[in-house]
Design a protein around this motif. Structure first.
Motif, PDB file in Angstrom:
ATOM      1  N   ARG A 180       0.829  -1.204   0.000  1.00  0.00           N
ATOM      2  CA  ARG A 180       0.000   0.000   0.000  1.00  0.00           C
ATOM      3  C   ARG A 180       0.860   1.250   0.000  1.00  0.00           C
ATOM      4  O   ARG A 180       1.840   1.333   0.727  1.00  0.00           O
ATOM      5  N   GLY A 181       0.463   2.211  -0.819  1.00  0.00           N
ATOM      6  CA  GLY A 181       1.156   3.501  -0.814  1.00  0.00           C
ATOM      7  C   GLY A 181       2.456   3.498  -1.599  1.00  0.00           C
ATOM      8  O   GLY A 181       3.045   4.548  -1.813  1.00  0.00           O
ATOM      9  N   ILE A 182       2.907   2.321  -2.055  1.00  0.00           N
ATOM     10  CA  ILE A 182       4.138   2.264  -2.849  1.00  0.00           C
ATOM     11  C   ILE A 182       3.837   2.850  -4.225  1.00  0.00           C
ATOM     12  O   ILE A 182       2.794   2.579  -4.810  1.00  0.00           O
ATOM     13  N   ARG A 183       4.757   3.661  -4.736  1.00  0.00           N
ATOM     14  CA  ARG A 183       4.530   4.325  -6.022  1.00  0.00           C
ATOM     15  C   ARG A 183       5.358   3.699  -7.120  1.00  0.00           C
ATOM     16  O   ARG A 183       6.461   3.223  -6.872  1.00  0.00           O
ATOM     17  N   ASN A 184       4.794   3.709  -8.314  1.00  0.00           N
ATOM     18  CA  ASN A 184       5.552   3.208  -9.464  1.00  0.00           C
ATOM     19  C   ASN A 184       6.341   4.357 -10.089  1.00  0.00           C
ATOM     20  O   ASN A 184       6.351   5.473  -9.569  1.00  0.00           O
ATOM     21  N   ASN A 185       6.971   4.107 -11.221  1.00  0.00           N
ATOM     22  CA  ASN A 185       7.836   5.148 -11.790  1.00  0.00           C
ATOM     23  C   ASN A 185       7.076   6.336 -12.369  1.00  0.00           C
ATOM     24  O   ASN A 185       7.662   7.379 -12.606  1.00  0.00           O
ATOM     25  N   SER A 186       5.750   6.187 -12.586  1.00  0.00           N
ATOM     26  CA  SER A 186       4.991   7.383 -12.999  1.00  0.00           C
ATOM     27  C   SER A 186       4.266   8.001 -11.809  1.00  0.00           C
ATOM     28  O   SER A 186       3.302   8.752 -11.972  1.00  0.00           O
ATOM     29  N   ASN A 187       4.741   7.670 -10.607  1.00  0.00           N
ATOM     30  CA  ASN A 187       4.254   8.271  -9.366  1.00  0.00           C
ATOM     31  C   ASN A 187       2.803   7.933  -9.037  1.00  0.00           C
ATOM     32  O   ASN A 187       2.107   8.684  -8.387  1.00  0.00           O
ATOM     33  N   GLU A 188       2.330   6.781  -9.514  1.00  0.00           N
ATOM     34  CA  GLU A 188       1.021   6.279  -9.098  1.00  0.00           C
ATOM     35  C   GLU A 188       1.239   5.259  -7.994  1.00  0.00           C
ATOM     36  O   GLU A 188       2.238   4.538  -8.016  1.00  0.00           O
ATOM     37  N   ASN A 219     -12.029   6.892   3.472  1.00  0.00           N
ATOM     38  CA  ASN A 219     -10.886   6.234   2.841  1.00  0.00           C
ATOM     39  C   ASN A 219     -10.245   7.172   1.812  1.00  0.00           C
ATOM     40  O   ASN A 219     -10.486   7.077   0.620  1.00  0.00           O
ATOM     41  N   ILE A 220      -9.404   8.065   2.322  1.00  0.00           N
ATOM     42  CA  ILE A 220      -8.798   9.110   1.485  1.00  0.00           C
ATOM     43  C   ILE A 220      -7.862   8.496   0.437  1.00  0.00           C
ATOM     44  O   ILE A 220      -7.832   8.910  -0.714  1.00  0.00           O
ATOM     45  N   ARG A 221      -7.097   7.492   0.855  1.00  0.00           N
ATOM     46  CA  ARG A 221      -6.115   6.891  -0.057  1.00  0.00           C
ATOM     47  C   ARG A 221      -6.811   6.280  -1.283  1.00  0.00           C
ATOM     48  O   ARG A 221      -6.386   6.499  -2.415  1.00  0.00           O
TER      49      ARG A 221
END
Length: 165
Positions: free
Chosen positions: A92-100, A132-134
Motif C-alpha cells: 500500500r502507498g508504494i509508487r511506481n515510476n509514474s508516481n502512481e 478512505n482518502i487513499r
C-alpha cells in the motif's frame, strides 16, 4: 458469464481468476483478510450488497508476476460493473515510476482491461467509504469521476474516458 472468469493481463499485472481449490490462492486471500482494514471492508461490503440486481461475478488475485499483491472482485450487470479491490498491506502507498500508487495502477489497468474484454460494458464504478482518502485519491488519479456523495462515495469511469487514459 461474458468470459470474465479467466485470467487476464495488463502491462504490470496478471489478474488470476480466483481458484478456491488452489492452496496458493486460498493462502493469499487469507493473508489479505487477516488485515483488519480489509476484513472490515469485506464485512461492511457484504452487508451492503443486498441489491437484487447485482450478482457476484468473478474474483481475481492480482500478481505483479512475482507475488500476489492484491485482490479484485467484479460485480456485474448488463451495462455496468462495480469493482472492489484490496492491496496487500506491504504494497500500500508504494509508487511506481509514474508516481502512481500500486492501488491506483491496479484500478486503472484492470479498468482498461475490463472494457477491452467486455464490449457491452458502458461504465465501471467504485464505491469508496468517504473516510478512505487513499482509495479516493487512487480512483481520481485512475481517471474515475465522483458522481455521488454519501457514507460510500460513488465514482464512475465511462468506456470513452477509459479509452483515452
Amino acid at each position: 458469464s461474458l468470459l470474465m472468469n479467466s485470467d487476464f493481463y495488463s502491462d504490470s499485472f496478471c489478474f488470476l481468476a480466483y481458484d478456491k481449490d488452489n492452496p496458493e490462492h486460498v493462502r493469499a486471500l487469507e493473508k489479505l483478510l487477516s488485515d483488519p482494514l480489509v476484513d472490515e471492508y469485506f464485512n461492511s461490503l457484504e452487508s451492503n450488497l443486498e441489491d437484487e440486481d447485482t450478482f457476484w461475478n468473478s474474483a481475481y488475485l492480482v500478481s505483479n508476476y512475482d507475488e500476489i499483491i492484491g485482490y479484485l472482485a467484479i460485480f456485474m450487470d448488463a451495462k455496468e460493473a462495480e469493482l472492489h479491490y484490496a492491496v496487500v498491506p506491504e504494497f500500500r502507498g508504494i509508487r511506481n515510476n509514474s508516481n502512481e500508487t500500486i492501488g491506483c495502477q491496479i484500478v486503472r489497468e484492470a479498468s482498461i482491461g475490463l472494457f477491452r474484454r467486455c464490449k457491452s460494458l458502458k461504465y465501471l464504478k467504485l464505491m469508496i467509504e468517504k473516510s478512505n482518502i487513499r482509495s479516493t485519491k487512487a480512483a481520481l488519479r485512475a481517471g474515475y469521476k465522483q458522481v455521488e456523495k454519501g457514507f460510500y462515495n460513488k465514482f464512475a469511469l465511462s468506456r470513452e474516458d477509459a479509452m483515452s487514459l
